[in-house]
Motif scaffolding. Structure first.
Motif, PDB file in Angstrom:
ATOM      1  N   TYR A  36      29.686  44.182  51.221  1.00 13.10           N
ATOM      2  CA  TYR A  36      30.369  42.888  51.108  1.00 13.10           C
ATOM      3  C   TYR A  36      30.467  42.489  49.646  1.00 13.10           C
ATOM      4  O   TYR A  36      29.519  42.656  48.870  1.00 13.10           O
ATOM      5  N   GLY A  37      31.634  41.953  49.255  1.00  9.82           N
ATOM      6  CA  GLY A  37      31.845  41.477  47.904  1.00  9.82           C
ATOM      7  C   GLY A  37      31.837  39.959  47.842  1.00  9.82           C
ATOM      8  O   GLY A  37      32.035  39.278  48.858  1.00  9.82           O
ATOM      9  N   ARG A  50      31.188  30.880  38.128  1.00  9.88           N
ATOM     10  CA  ARG A  50      30.442  30.533  39.349  1.00  9.88           C
ATOM     11  C   ARG A  50      29.923  31.778  40.066  1.00  9.88           C
ATOM     12  O   ARG A  50      28.874  31.723  40.720  1.00  9.88           O
ATOM     13  N   ILE A  51      30.645  32.892  39.967  1.00 12.93           N
ATOM     14  CA  ILE A  51      30.137  34.144  40.538  1.00 12.93           C
ATOM     15  C   ILE A  51      28.820  34.510  39.866  1.00 12.93           C
ATOM     16  O   ILE A  51      27.826  34.826  40.538  1.00 12.93           O
ATOM     17  N   TYR A  52      28.816  34.481  38.542  1.00 13.32           N
ATOM     18  CA  TYR A  52      27.584  34.788  37.810  1.00 13.32           C
ATOM     19  C   TYR A  52      26.465  33.817  38.195  1.00 13.32           C
ATOM     20  O   TYR A  52      25.316  34.209  38.390  1.00 13.32           O
ATOM     21  N   PRO A 138      44.516  38.877  41.629  1.00 12.55           N
ATOM     22  CA  PRO A 138      43.365  39.749  41.371  1.00 12.55           C
ATOM     23  C   PRO A 138      42.070  39.050  41.781  1.00 12.55           C
ATOM     24  O   PRO A 138      41.834  37.889  41.427  1.00 12.55           O
ATOM     25  N   LEU A 139      41.237  39.754  42.499  1.00 16.58           N
ATOM     26  CA  LEU A 139      40.004  39.181  43.023  1.00 16.58           C
ATOM     27  C   LEU A 139      38.807  39.850  42.358  1.00 16.58           C
ATOM     28  O   LEU A 139      38.582  41.045  42.524  1.00 16.58           O
ATOM     29  N   ALA A 140      38.057  39.080  41.545  1.00 18.53           N
ATOM     30  CA  ALA A 140      36.804  39.592  41.007  1.00 18.53           C
ATOM     31  C   ALA A 140      35.810  39.658  42.155  1.00 18.53           C
ATOM     32  O   ALA A 140      35.678  38.700  42.915  1.00 18.53           O
ATOM     33  N   GLY A 141      35.120  40.798  42.297  1.00 11.88           N
ATOM     34  CA  GLY A 141      34.293  40.939  43.480  1.00 11.88           C
ATOM     35  C   GLY A 141      33.087  41.837  43.311  1.00 11.88           C
ATOM     36  O   GLY A 141      33.117  42.986  43.767  1.00 11.88           O
TER      37      GLY A 141
END
Length: 318
Positions: A36-37, A50-52, A138-141
């Motif tokens: 899962y990403g 926010r991902i970080y 584009p999806l950073a994942g």
């Protein structure tokens, strides 16, 4: 941050909701054939930050950008002849290519960690592909788990690790491959991380042996940190028998007495698909006081990716 995390079904309605969250700068856990990403708009600095934050991930560790089709790659990166040959052979699928970044890509610099390259993948999972089409960007994942911990292969793993930190998770069932994508740099070809595509298959496509690369101190691609994919319990590798009260994670038919077995028949595909799920189960059995012992895994094909993840899980913790 403590927000309500929604569990979405992989329906048209659920994917539309997920795409709306992403366009608004929110974060969504999504299934893929590997693990899962944790998805965010790769053009949005705040979303990537926010991902970080959600993962507790070092900001110098670059992220993979997921795209819907090969035509989209040229908007963000330079795809040379060698890279195109590999892409056409293995995409969509569990392969990430590290490519020269286009200066006008529009990607957040946080995605590339300030490097002049970008890691790109075209996933094969039908739910991921439907989400990418719905989002149309584009999806950073990276993997949808707290940084350095065991990667998630079920939606409930994502909820356990990240609920309250992200807006939603799309439940696409169990991941088929179960280990992260192979990462390859091209011109010249260098294997940066073993994964779901065996290196032997890449060498056959390229017609040359692959050099090995990667730097745990200054990663040029995801998954290169020395301590990574780690359960809470310490891990001992190459364990042909249990020592003391260890939780023994076996492989093959010579592990009688093991509480868990990655593949009783010795099937590396099954072992890869089970790896992170059974590491989690072993960690629960360890209960904060026992060590996990893992049986030897053959170091060929998908075994190389499994052993890479196990070595990082067993590495000294920072």
């Amino acid at each position: 941050m403590n927000i309500e995390t929604r569990l979405l079904e992989p329906t048209t309605e659920g994917l539309t909701t997920a795409a709306d969250i992403l366009r608004a700068g929110g974060l969504v856990g999504f299934p893929s054939e590997t693990v899962y990403g944790l998805g965010g708009d790769a053009r949005n600095d705040r979303a990537v930050a926010r991902i970080y934050e959600a993962k507790g991930r070092p900001s110098f560790n670059p992220l993979i950008v997921h795209l819907a089709d090969l035509e989209a790659v040229s908007r963000y990166a330079v795809l040379g002849d060698e890279a195109r040959r590999v892409a056409e052979a293995f995409w969509p699928g569990p392969l990430t290519l590290v490519l020269p970044l286009r200066p006008d890509s529009g990607l957040s610099e946080l995605v590339t960690a300030g490097l002049g390259s970008v890691a790109i993948r075209l996933p094969a999972h039908p739910v991921t592909r439907a989400l990418l089409r719905a989002f149309d960007g584009p999806l950073a994942g990276p993997s949808a788990n707290p940084s350095g911990k065991i990667s998630p292969t079920w939606a409930e793993h994502v909820m356990t690790g990240l609920a309250g930190r992200i807006e939603a998770v799309v439940d696409g069932g169990a991941c088929e491959v179960g280990v992260e994508s192979t990462i390859l740099a091209c011109d010249p070809p260098v294997l940066l991380r073993p994964g779901g595509i065996p290196s032997e298959a890449l060498e056959a496509c390229l017609g040359v042996p692959l050099a090995l690369g990667g730097d745990a101190d200054k990663p040029s691609a995801p998954g290169q940190l020395l301590s990574h994919y780690a359960p809470g319990a310490p891990v001992r590798l190459e364990a042909r028998a249990r020592q003391g009260d260890e939780v023994w994670l076996g492989f093959g038919h010579d592990c009688a007495g093991a509480e868990l077995n990655l593949s009783p028949s010795g099937d590396l595909v099954e072992a890869a698909a089970q790896l992170f799920h059974l590491l989690r189960a072993a960690d629960v059995l360890a209960g904060g006081s026992r060590r996990i012992a893992v049986a030897p895994i053959p170091d060929h094909g998908l075994g190389r990716a499994i052993n890479d993840r196990l070595r990082r899980a067993a590495a000294p913790r920072p």
